[in-house]
Design a protein around this motif. Structure first.
Motif, mmCIF file in Angstrom:
data_model
loop_
_atom_site.group_PDB
_atom_site.id
_atom_site.type_symbol
_atom_site.label_atom_id
_atom_site.label_comp_id
_atom_site.label_asym_id
_atom_site.label_seq_id
_atom_site.Cartn_x
_atom_site.Cartn_y
_atom_site.Cartn_z
ATOM 1 N N LYS A 1 19.388 0.890 37.592
ATOM 2 C CA LYS A 1 19.120 1.838 36.455
ATOM 3 C C LYS A 1 20.309 1.681 35.383
ATOM 4 O O LYS A 1 19.941 1.478 34.190
ATOM 5 C CB LYS A 1 18.644 3.120 37.044
ATOM 6 N N SER A 2 21.376 2.125 35.718
ATOM 7 C CA SER A 2 22.456 2.229 34.840
ATOM 8 C C SER A 2 22.669 0.860 33.975
ATOM 9 O O SER A 2 22.997 0.793 33.313
ATOM 10 C CB SER A 2 23.691 2.540 35.630
ATOM 11 N N ASN A 3 22.662 -0.304 34.885
ATOM 12 C CA ASN A 3 22.890 -1.734 34.219
ATOM 13 C C ASN A 3 21.679 -1.751 33.015
ATOM 14 O O ASN A 3 21.837 -2.516 31.992
ATOM 15 C CB ASN A 3 22.577 -2.530 35.347
ATOM 16 N N ALA A 4 20.490 -1.315 33.411
ATOM 17 C CA ALA A 4 19.239 -1.576 32.662
ATOM 18 C C ALA A 4 19.176 -0.866 31.376
ATOM 19 O O ALA A 4 19.243 -1.260 30.151
ATOM 20 C CB ALA A 4 17.916 -1.225 33.131
ATOM 21 N N LYS A 5 20.076 0.384 31.315
ATOM 22 C CA LYS A 5 20.561 1.261 30.217
ATOM 23 C C LYS A 5 21.471 0.539 29.149
ATOM 24 O O LYS A 5 21.460 0.415 28.259
ATOM 25 C CB LYS A 5 20.862 2.640 30.438
ATOM 26 N N LYS A 6 22.471 0.017 29.958
ATOM 27 C CA LYS A 6 23.548 -0.846 29.428
ATOM 28 C C LYS A 6 23.046 -1.973 28.739
ATOM 29 O O LYS A 6 23.417 -2.257 27.495
ATOM 30 C CB LYS A 6 24.715 -1.009 30.207
ATOM 31 N N ALA A 7 22.208 -2.490 29.000
ATOM 32 C CA ALA A 7 21.737 -3.870 28.470
ATOM 33 C C ALA A 7 20.798 -3.547 27.338
ATOM 34 O O ALA A 7 20.864 -4.129 26.505
ATOM 35 C CB ALA A 7 20.895 -4.644 29.583
ATOM 36 N N SER A 8 20.019 -2.390 27.448
ATOM 37 C CA SER A 8 19.121 -2.067 26.190
ATOM 38 C C SER A 8 20.012 -1.525 25.180
ATOM 39 O O SER A 8 19.562 -1.679 24.203
ATOM 40 C CB SER A 8 18.102 -0.994 26.564
ATOM 41 N N VAL A 9 21.037 -0.828 25.208
ATOM 42 C CA VAL A 9 21.850 -0.464 24.405
ATOM 43 C C VAL A 9 22.721 -1.416 23.804
ATOM 44 O O VAL A 9 22.737 -1.677 22.306
ATOM 45 C CB VAL A 9 22.987 0.529 24.874
ATOM 46 N N ALA A 10 23.051 -2.520 24.279
ATOM 47 C CA ALA A 10 23.540 -3.827 23.906
ATOM 48 C C ALA A 10 22.691 -4.564 23.160
ATOM 49 O O ALA A 10 23.287 -5.277 22.159
ATOM 50 C CB ALA A 10 24.334 -4.376 24.978
ATOM 51 N N ARG A 11 21.601 -4.621 23.358
ATOM 52 C CA ARG A 11 20.506 -5.385 22.604
ATOM 53 C C ARG A 11 20.192 -4.808 21.276
ATOM 54 O O ARG A 11 19.572 -5.754 20.633
ATOM 55 C CB ARG A 11 19.409 -5.706 23.543
ATOM 56 N N ARG A 12 20.459 -3.816 21.038
ATOM 57 C CA ARG A 12 19.752 -2.989 19.709
ATOM 58 C C ARG A 12 20.980 -3.555 18.582
ATOM 59 O O ARG A 12 22.138 -3.410 18.913
ATOM 60 C CB ARG A 12 19.897 -1.501 19.789
ATOM 61 N N PRO A 13 20.518 -4.099 17.550
ATOM 62 C CA PRO A 13 21.327 -4.372 16.454
ATOM 63 C C PRO A 13 21.694 -3.451 15.611
ATOM 64 O O PRO A 13 20.734 -2.321 15.511
ATOM 65 C CB PRO A 13 20.338 -5.297 15.572
ATOM 66 N N VAL A 14 22.880 -3.065 15.109
ATOM 67 C CA VAL A 14 23.585 -2.122 14.263
ATOM 68 C C VAL A 14 22.569 -2.139 12.900
ATOM 69 O O VAL A 14 22.814 -3.420 12.135
ATOM 70 C CB VAL A 14 24.991 -2.150 14.329
ATOM 71 N N PRO A 15 22.279 -1.154 12.338
ATOM 72 C CA PRO A 15 21.550 -1.337 11.053
ATOM 73 C C PRO A 15 22.608 -1.384 9.775
ATOM 74 O O PRO A 15 23.042 -0.083 9.383
ATOM 75 C CB PRO A 15 20.777 -0.110 11.039
ATOM 76 N N TRP A 16 23.093 -2.407 9.608
ATOM 77 C CA TRP A 16 24.441 -2.533 8.488
ATOM 78 C C TRP A 16 23.886 -2.233 7.348
ATOM 79 O O TRP A 16 24.647 -1.649 6.573
ATOM 80 C CB TRP A 16 25.039 -3.809 8.653
ATOM 81 N N ILE B 1 21.826 0.019 6.388
ATOM 82 C CA ILE B 1 21.806 1.712 6.160
ATOM 83 C C ILE B 1 23.025 2.318 6.109
ATOM 84 O O ILE B 1 23.511 3.140 5.198
ATOM 85 C CB ILE B 1 20.921 2.074 7.145
ATOM 86 N N VAL B 2 24.028 1.747 7.086
ATOM 87 C CA VAL B 2 25.464 2.126 6.777
ATOM 88 C C VAL B 2 25.942 1.901 5.685
ATOM 89 O O VAL B 2 26.774 2.644 5.052
ATOM 90 C CB VAL B 2 26.234 1.527 7.978
ATOM 91 N N LEU B 3 26.042 0.678 4.797
ATOM 92 C CA LEU B 3 26.442 0.420 3.838
ATOM 93 C C LEU B 3 25.899 1.265 2.655
ATOM 94 O O LEU B 3 26.597 1.554 1.567
ATOM 95 C CB LEU B 3 26.266 -1.315 3.496
ATOM 96 N N LEU B 4 24.499 1.438 2.667
ATOM 97 C CA LEU B 4 23.769 2.308 1.588
ATOM 98 C C LEU B 4 24.381 3.760 1.703
ATOM 99 O O LEU B 4 24.677 4.392 0.702
ATOM 100 C CB LEU B 4 22.510 2.141 1.873
ATOM 101 N N ALA B 5 24.659 4.311 2.880
ATOM 102 C CA ALA B 5 25.204 5.612 3.133
ATOM 103 C C ALA B 5 26.635 5.610 2.403
ATOM 104 O O ALA B 5 26.992 6.811 1.841
ATOM 105 C CB ALA B 5 25.013 5.937 4.365
#
Length: 187
Positions: free
Chosen positions: A20-35, A37-41
């Motif tokens: 379960k903990s490995n599945a959470k880590k894998a799902s977090v790593a797969r999400r792309p950072v919305p660059w 939105i960050v640049l716009l902010a």
């Protein structure tokens, strides 16, 4: 369909704790950072900061009121003298005393408070003892009527109804209820 033999619905099996903990880590790593939105902010924060810096201190440069040149050349006019008051009642009321005729309060007949009426004298004496425990003095008056002999437990006489009400409230605080105030004359 045979509902008795259909069996229990199967629940999905829970993964083990480590999986379960490995599945959470894998799902977090797969999400792309919305660059984007960050640049716009960051750009909006920079623009807002620049705006605040640019208007800093500009309030002191502009005067609050603009006076026309014609008003500056005229001399100031003096205010007229304060008029004298035409009203005389102000001084008359300050020194006036008001007299009011208050009629004396009529007391009326004396008030008696009856807290019970019993067939048996022992019941009347029991209530009299309860009233004595409160700190008040009651009397028992026997009376003969069409339905036989009655024993009344009476307090008083009181000059005013307010005095009788005060003692009735004292009895009610000590859980003795049912007392009534009457304009009685026991003579």
């Amino acid at each position: 369909m045979d509902y008795a033999n259909r069996g229990r619905p199967q629940r999905p099996k829970k993964p083990k704790k480590g999986a379960k903990s490995n599945a959470k880590k894998a799902s977090v790593a797969r999400r792309p950072v919305p660059w984007l939105i960050v640049l716009l902010a960051i750009a909006l924060i920079a623009l807002f900061s620049y705006f605040l810096i640019s208007i800093n201190g500009e309030g002191d440069k502009h005067p609050a009121t603009v006076t026309p040149p014609a008003a500056q050349t005229k001399p100031q006019q003096q205010l007229p003298e304060k008029p004298k008051e035409r009203w005389q009642y102000i001084e008359a009321l300050e020194n006036k005393e008001v007299e009011v005729d208050v009629p004396e309060r009529e007391l009326g007949p004396p008030k008696l408070m009856q807290c019970g009426s019993f067939r048996q004298q022992t019941d009347a004496e029991q209530l009299k003892a309860q009233i004595a425990m409160v700190g008040l003095e009651a009397k028992i008056y026997p009376s003969d009527g069409d339905s036989g002999r009655w024993y009344r437990v009476v307090l008083g006489p009181y000059k005013t109804k307010r005095a009788a009400e005060s003692e009735r409230h004292k009895l009610q605080r000590n859980k003795i209820y049912g007392c009534a105030i009457w304009n009685w004359n026991l003579d």
